[in-house]
Design a protein around this motif. Structure first.
Motif, mmCIF file in Angstrom:
data_model
loop_
_atom_site.group_PDB
_atom_site.id
_atom_site.type_symbol
_atom_site.label_atom_id
_atom_site.label_comp_id
_atom_site.label_asym_id
_atom_site.label_seq_id
_atom_site.Cartn_x
_atom_site.Cartn_y
_atom_site.Cartn_z
ATOM 1 N N GLY A 97 0.820 -1.212 0.000
ATOM 2 C CA GLY A 97 0.000 0.000 0.000
ATOM 3 C C GLY A 97 0.854 1.262 0.000
ATOM 4 N N GLN A 98 1.866 1.274 0.830
ATOM 5 C CA GLN A 98 2.790 2.410 0.893
ATOM 6 C C GLN A 98 3.409 2.673 -0.480
ATOM 7 N N TRP A 99 3.876 1.600 -1.050
ATOM 8 C CA TRP A 99 4.550 1.724 -2.352
ATOM 9 C C TRP A 99 3.579 2.230 -3.425
ATOM 10 N N MET A 100 2.349 1.713 -3.392
ATOM 11 C CA MET A 100 1.380 2.143 -4.401
ATOM 12 C C MET A 100 0.978 3.603 -4.198
ATOM 13 N N ALA A 106 1.320 2.745 -10.454
ATOM 14 C CA ALA A 106 1.372 1.288 -10.283
ATOM 15 C C ALA A 106 -0.037 0.697 -10.235
ATOM 16 N N GLN A 107 -0.241 -0.333 -11.038
ATOM 17 C CA GLN A 107 -1.516 -1.060 -11.042
ATOM 18 C C GLN A 107 -1.195 -2.537 -10.900
ATOM 19 N N ILE A 108 -1.907 -3.235 -10.049
ATOM 20 C CA ILE A 108 -1.525 -4.637 -9.814
ATOM 21 C C ILE A 108 -2.702 -5.599 -9.931
ATOM 22 N N VAL A 109 -2.339 -6.811 -10.282
ATOM 23 C CA VAL A 109 -3.284 -7.928 -10.278
ATOM 24 C C VAL A 109 -3.010 -8.746 -9.023
ATOM 25 N N ILE A 110 -4.080 -9.068 -8.289
ATOM 26 C CA ILE A 110 -3.939 -9.880 -7.081
ATOM 27 C C ILE A 110 -4.501 -11.272 -7.395
ATOM 28 N N GLU A 111 -3.601 -12.260 -7.385
ATOM 29 C CA GLU A 111 -4.020 -13.640 -7.652
ATOM 30 C C GLU A 111 -4.271 -14.366 -6.339
ATOM 31 N N GLY A 112 -5.407 -15.053 -6.239
ATOM 32 C CA GLY A 112 -5.691 -15.870 -5.063
ATOM 33 C C GLY A 112 -5.423 -17.335 -5.371
ATOM 34 N N HIS A 113 -4.615 -17.981 -4.523
ATOM 35 C CA HIS A 113 -4.243 -19.387 -4.740
ATOM 36 C C HIS A 113 -4.515 -20.222 -3.486
ATOM 37 N N CYS A 114 -4.646 -21.532 -3.700
ATOM 38 C CA CYS A 114 -4.927 -22.460 -2.595
ATOM 39 C C CYS A 114 -4.000 -23.667 -2.676
ATOM 40 N N ASP A 115 -3.887 -24.387 -1.570
ATOM 41 C CA ASP A 115 -3.167 -25.657 -1.638
ATOM 42 C C ASP A 115 -4.127 -26.752 -2.107
ATOM 43 N N GLU A 116 -3.568 -27.911 -2.404
ATOM 44 C CA GLU A 116 -4.358 -28.949 -3.070
ATOM 45 C C GLU A 116 -5.219 -29.761 -2.110
ATOM 46 N N ALA A 132 -9.657 -11.177 -2.662
ATOM 47 C CA ALA A 132 -10.531 -10.080 -2.239
ATOM 48 C C ALA A 132 -10.109 -9.530 -0.876
ATOM 49 N N SER A 133 -9.642 -10.410 0.011
ATOM 50 C CA SER A 133 -9.156 -9.950 1.320
ATOM 51 C C SER A 133 -7.996 -8.978 1.144
ATOM 52 N N ALA A 134 -7.056 -9.387 0.299
ATOM 53 C CA ALA A 134 -5.893 -8.534 0.060
ATOM 54 C C ALA A 134 -6.323 -7.215 -0.579
ATOM 55 N N LYS A 135 -7.263 -7.316 -1.524
ATOM 56 C CA LYS A 135 -7.722 -6.108 -2.204
ATOM 57 C C LYS A 135 -8.409 -5.156 -1.222
ATOM 58 N N SER A 136 -9.263 -5.700 -0.374
ATOM 59 C CA SER A 136 -10.012 -4.818 0.518
ATOM 60 C C SER A 136 -9.070 -4.138 1.509
ATOM 61 N N TYR A 137 -7.995 -4.813 1.873
ATOM 62 C CA TYR A 137 -7.027 -4.169 2.760
ATOM 63 C C TYR A 137 -6.389 -2.971 2.051
ATOM 64 N N LEU A 138 -6.027 -3.183 0.771
ATOM 65 C CA LEU A 138 -5.400 -2.089 0.024
ATOM 66 C C LEU A 138 -6.393 -0.961 -0.234
ATOM 67 N N LEU A 139 -7.659 -1.306 -0.446
ATOM 68 C CA LEU A 139 -8.691 -0.281 -0.617
ATOM 69 C C LEU A 139 -8.806 0.555 0.652
ATOM 70 N N SER A 140 -8.806 -0.129 1.791
ATOM 71 C CA SER A 140 -8.934 0.587 3.051
ATOM 72 C C SER A 140 -7.708 1.447 3.307
ATOM 73 N N TYR A 141 -6.626 1.086 2.668
ATOM 74 C CA TYR A 141 -5.393 1.866 2.794
ATOM 75 C C TYR A 141 -5.471 3.137 1.959
ATOM 76 N N GLY A 142 -6.431 3.141 1.021
ATOM 77 C CA GLY A 142 -6.620 4.336 0.203
ATOM 78 C C GLY A 142 -6.249 4.166 -1.257
ATOM 79 N N ILE A 143 -5.924 2.923 -1.636
ATOM 80 C CA ILE A 143 -5.602 2.676 -3.048
ATOM 81 C C ILE A 143 -6.915 2.583 -3.835
ATOM 82 N N GLU A 144 -6.949 3.247 -5.015
ATOM 83 C CA GLU A 144 -8.161 3.228 -5.827
ATOM 84 C C GLU A 144 -8.431 1.814 -6.359
ATOM 85 N N GLY A 145 -9.709 1.430 -6.380
ATOM 86 C CA GLY A 145 -10.100 0.098 -6.865
ATOM 87 C C GLY A 145 -9.709 -0.139 -8.307
#
Lengths: 180, 440
Positions: A97-100, A106-116, A132-145
């Motif tokens: 968030g700080q960096w963004m 900077a625009q990023i794609v957030i990939e969600g992955h799971c174990d098998e 979505a969890s990661a995204k909502s944290y960054l949104l709350s940090y003030g990064i535009e959606g």
């Protein structure tokens, strides 16, 4: 959101980090870059800014930008069958968030992955929740959606194909990469 | 002709034998005496003792021995897998079995305990094939059904499957599953593609080749279209693939679109679709492309499956804290939780008979295949032991279930018969098969 204590601690941490990281680096040009490709194109035609080593300021900026990006875009890990952010995960997201904030291009794609170990079907949904969890944290940090895109890969693209807890822990992740 | 030593008679010289149909199978019925010869459809009933004479060959060449062997083994496999027959190797009485009814000594068959007898005859002409099959009631000494199938040699398996299904139909009143197909995801090492196999694992045909991720296929009710999730355009979107024309149609364009499942009338598809990162069950009208949100919960809602009458939908939700199977009306009303045992249940599939829902349940650290009645009673665990057993899908007969399992290393497809409880492995080679779905 109950982020204040964490933010405070991270601000301290980040101040220290930035002091050490940027003490010896050149400030980037003031121009607002559009994207990496445009920068590269500009650099190839703008001979005035080429220095003695043959590297333009734009090129230096780009290299620095990419180095920062590689350093800051670290995976965020999750517990089994969970999309909740751990304190470690929040710390990583704080840095992103700080960096963004510092790099408004900077625009990023957030990939969600799971174990098998989860089921293939539910994991596609769980990966979405993790991203979505990661995204909502960054949104709350003030990064535009508009600067954040999520995509779930479920258990389809493991980082480590081994079948042990170390590998599973690596695979339960939100992975960040620059938007195309 | 005298005594027929062969149930397969190869005819090399019949050049004017009429084969109008080269690429598909033509059927005519001869001597049908009843529509359905109901014998024993009920669970737990004794099996029908069926004599299946081993085919011999008049032309003794390796090529034709292989062909004859394939016909016999295919028919035997199909009839065994149906689960309703006790097949008897009766080669010692073989000389008394002819395709010609007059040559059959029913009394002798009866004395050795046979209840039914099937014999067949194959004629080959070039690349054309004609199969004649007869099914007899031994105690009554009566022909139940006779059929003639015409096709090309490349249709050999399908011709035999068709005759097997006819035999099953005559005893159960339901079509057999020998002609059915299974679609699944194949890990190629360079992406995940969708392939289709016959229900016995043979005749693999790849239907995607985009080197992307292609996941969770489902057949349309007419089996002419496959719907699936594909990342081929960068986002997990639903695609419709017409199996005849190869036409590929993208149905969605944003967010997560997963686990599509057709309604039985083929007009709608239920699927998991995310709203601001929250996966919910949606129903997409295929005609209008309009999608409607069905579930509303902060948790994950996904993996929907319609009831056969399309009035209800079962699905997975973690709204209670862990993934469990729920049932609701197709409009989202009358929601109720179906599974209570275990803390990880997923991949529900509603039986085409309507009575049971199959799903996978984590039991002792491994996924096992289970079924439960729609009212929450009759929980039954069907697999056990090491290996992960996942993604159950019902056969159209409501009796067999295909699933993937890692029990033998890799990930192979297996078929469960819920009447006998038997499990048969249906894929070979290096296991790379997941999320199977049975055709309709």
């Amino acid at each position: 959101m109950n982020l204040r204590p964490t933010r405070f601690m991270l601000c301290v941490l980040l101040t220290v980090l930035m002091l050490s990281a940027f003490a010896c680096t050149k400030r980037p040009p003031k121009t607002t870059p559009v994207d990496d490709t445009a920068q590269a194109a500009d650099a190839s035609t703008d001979t005035d800014t080429v220095d003695r080593a043959g590297i333009s300021e734009e090129e230096l900026y780009r290299q620095q930008y990419e180095q920062e990006r590689a350093e800051v875009l670290q995976d965020v890990r999750f517990d089994y069958d969970s999309a909740a952010l751990s304190s470690e995960a929040r710390a990583t997201l704080e840095r992103i968030g700080q960096w963004m904030m510092k790099r408004p291009d900077a625009q990023i794609v957030i990939e969600g992955h799971c174990d098998e170990r989860g089921s293939q079907e539910y994991n596609l949904a769980l990966g979405e929740r993790r991203a979505a969890s990661a995204k909502s944290y960054l949104l709350s940090y003030g990064i535009e959606g508009s600067r954040l895109r999520t995509i779930s890969y479920g258990e389809e693209l493991p980082l480590d194909p081994a079948q042990n807890e170390t590998a599973y822990a690596k695979n339960r992740r939100a992975h960040f990469k620059p938007m195309d | 002709m005298g005594i027929m030593h062969s149930a397969i008679r190869y005819n090399w010289t019949y050049s004017v034998f009429l084969f109008f149909m080269a690429s598909f199978i033509f059927v005519e019925t001869c001597d049908a005496i009843t529509d359905v010869y109901l014998y024993l459809p009920t669970e737990g009933a004794r099996k029908i003792v069926l004599a299946l004479p081993r085919f011999a060959l008049e032309v003794d060449s390796p090529a034709y021995q292989e062909l004859g062997g394939r016909i016999f083994s295919t028919l035997k496999y199909d009839l065994e897998r149906s689960g309703i027959f006790d097949l008897v190797d009766i080669s010692q009485f073989y000389s008394s079995a002819g395709a010609d009814r007059g040559a059959i000594n029913f009394n002798q068959w009866f004395l050795v305990g046979m209840q039914a007898l099937t014999v067949g005859q194959i004629d080959i002409e070039g690349d054309k094939l004609e199969l004649k099959g007869w099914l007899y009631d031994v105690p009554m000494g009566q022909l139940i059904i006779g059929k003639v199938y015409k096709g090309s040699i490349s249709d050999l398996d399908q011709v035999v499957h068709r005759w097997a299904d006819e035999i099953v139909f005559r005893f159960t009143g339901q079509p057999g599953i020998a002609q059915s197909k299974i679609a699944m995801v194949i890990n190629t090492g360079n992406g995940k593609e969708i392939g289709i196999i016959d229900y016995d694992g043979r005749n693999l045909r790849m239907i995607t080749a985009n080197k992307s991720l292609n996941l969770n296929p489902d057949f349309s009710p007419d089996n002419e279209t496959i719907i699936f999730t594909s990342y081929q355009r960068g986002n997990p979107d639903l695609f419709l693939l017409d199996l005849t024309s190869g036409k590929n149609t993208r149905l969605t364009e944003e967010a997560l679109n997963i686990t599509p499942s057709y309604s039985s009338d083929g007009t709608k598809v239920a699927f998991g679709h995310s709203v601001e990162g929250n996966p919910e069950v949606f129903v997409l009208e295929l005609q209008t492309r309009k999608k409607r949100r069905i579930t509303v919960s902060p948790g994950v809602d996904t993996s929907p499956s319609f009831s056969p009458n399309n009035r209800e939908i079962c699905f997975t939700s973690d709204r209670g804290g862990a993934p469990q199977v729920y049932v609701m009306n197709a409009d989202g009303g009358d929601l109720r939780r179906l599974t209570y045992s275990g803390d990880y249940n997923d991949a529900p599939d509603w039986s085409p008979k309507g009575d049971l829902i199959a799903f996978q349940s984590k039991i002792g650290g491994e996924f096992q295949i289970c079924t439960i009645a729609v009212d929450g009673s009759q929980f039954q665990q069907w697999t056990s032991g090491p290996g992960s057993n996942e993604s159950p899908s019902w056969a159209p007969d409501g009796r067999h279930i295909v699933f993937s399992s890692t029990r033998h290393g890799g990930s192979h497809l297996f078929c469960l018969d819920i009447v006998s409880g038997s499990v048969v492995k249906i894929t070979d080679g290096n296991g790379r098969y997941t999320t199977p779905v049975w055709s309709n």
